[in-house]
Design an enzyme around this catalytic site. Sequence first.
Site, PDB file in Angstrom:
ATOM      1  N   LYS A  69      55.375 -12.526  -0.155  1.00  0.00           N
ATOM      2  CA  LYS A  69      55.584 -11.582   0.968  1.00  0.00           C
ATOM      3  C   LYS A  69      54.127 -11.316   1.849  1.00  0.00           C
ATOM      4  CE  LYS A  69      59.961  -9.413  -0.762  1.00  0.00           C
ATOM      5  NZ  LYS A  69      60.641  -8.118  -0.895  1.00  0.00           N
ATOM      6  N   ILE A 136      45.626 -12.724  -0.614  1.00  0.00           N
ATOM      7  CA  ILE A 136      44.635 -12.335  -1.357  1.00  0.00           C
ATOM      8  C   ILE A 136      44.466 -13.365  -2.573  1.00  0.00           C
ATOM      9  CG2 ILE A 136      45.966 -10.545  -2.644  1.00  0.00           C
ATOM     10  CD1 ILE A 136      43.161  -8.899  -2.681  1.00  0.00           C
ATOM     11  N   ASP A 138      42.839 -13.267  -6.397  1.00  0.00           N
ATOM     12  CA  ASP A 138      42.384 -12.250  -7.136  1.00  0.00           C
ATOM     13  C   ASP A 138      41.724 -13.132  -8.469  1.00  0.00           C
ATOM     14  OD1 ASP A 138      42.044 -10.449  -9.183  1.00  0.00           O
ATOM     15  OD2 ASP A 138      43.822  -9.219  -8.785  1.00  0.00           O
ATOM     16  N   THR A 139      42.619 -13.614  -9.552  1.00  0.00           N
ATOM     17  CA  THR A 139      42.050 -14.347 -10.578  1.00  0.00           C
ATOM     18  C   THR A 139      42.078 -15.786 -10.019  1.00  0.00           C
ATOM     19  OG1 THR A 139      44.231 -14.964 -11.514  1.00  0.00           O
ATOM     20  CG2 THR A 139      43.029 -12.586 -12.292  1.00  0.00           C
ATOM     21  N   GLY A 140      42.908 -16.322  -8.995  1.00  0.00           N
ATOM     22  CA  GLY A 140      42.845 -17.602  -8.945  1.00  0.00           C
ATOM     23  C   GLY A 140      43.963 -18.487  -9.452  1.00  0.00           C
ATOM     24  N   THR A 142      47.267 -17.986  -9.800  1.00  0.00           N
ATOM     25  CA  THR A 142      48.433 -18.139  -8.972  1.00  0.00           C
ATOM     26  C   THR A 142      48.322 -19.243  -8.012  1.00  0.00           C
ATOM     27  OG1 THR A 142      49.030 -15.725  -8.963  1.00  0.00           O
ATOM     28  CG2 THR A 142      49.877 -17.099  -7.243  1.00  0.00           C
ATOM     29  N   LYS A 166      38.826 -11.520  -4.015  1.00  0.00           N
ATOM     30  CA  LYS A 166      37.976 -10.558  -4.910  1.00  0.00           C
ATOM     31  C   LYS A 166      37.103 -11.114  -5.850  1.00  0.00           C
ATOM     32  CE  LYS A 166      41.735  -7.110  -5.674  1.00  0.00           C
ATOM     33  NZ  LYS A 166      42.523  -6.288  -6.687  1.00  0.00           N
ATOM     34  N   VAL A 188      43.883  -3.279  -3.061  1.00  0.00           N
ATOM     35  CA  VAL A 188      43.935  -2.782  -1.414  1.00  0.00           C
ATOM     36  C   VAL A 188      45.183  -2.883  -1.072  1.00  0.00           C
ATOM     37  CG1 VAL A 188      41.374  -3.243  -0.939  1.00  0.00           C
ATOM     38  CG2 VAL A 188      43.066  -5.389  -1.069  1.00  0.00           C
TER      39      VAL A 188
END
EC number: 2.4.2.8
Length: 218
Positions: A69, A136, A138-140, A142, A166, A188
Amino acid sequence: MPTRSPSVVISDDEPGYDLDLFCIPNHYAEDLEKVFIPHGLIMDRTERLARDVMKEMGGHHIVALCVLKGGYKFFADLLDYIKALNRNSDRSIPMTVDFIRLKSYCNDQSTGDIKVIGGDDLSTLTGKNVLIVEDIIDTGKTMQTLLSLVKQYSPKMVKVASLLVKRTSRSVGYRPDFVGFEIPDKFVVGYALDYNEYFRDLNHVCVISETGKAKYKA
């Protein structure tokens, strides 16, 4: 060979902005530390990303794939700018949209257990230029999972646009093709980014406070 577009880099010691300088919903007044990226800056940066996307992908039918979402506001605003460029171009191209939902967060941590919800009929991606739009990275992990799924349908091209990336030691090294802002390893919220489904109704990207984390913890 096309290179990944540059991003706005926000330093680790960026102080952000006092909440009193902006319109923040009263129900979140105690739940936020600071405004990190004001809405106006997000919109200006998104407009430039739209130009970069059209320059690289605008020669063939684009399927814009929104990751729900959290990606929906960035997706809507980015597409508005892309459509404006497309309308005023001598070589306008067709563009269609599709949606997919991924789940990998509980509270403020990526669980590593990535669930793909939707995307059962992505055969329409075959032979198309696919633009995946995410809120976003983050770890990549996903996004790597989603890219593996999308590539099974043999698209002509796949590019990823993410509003935020990030800087984190947990990263697997993945970097999107189009990035709005590179940010420190802070959790965030706002501009449709959530904490357990809260804060999506904020216009600005903000840093959540410890009070906010405790209040809305799952």
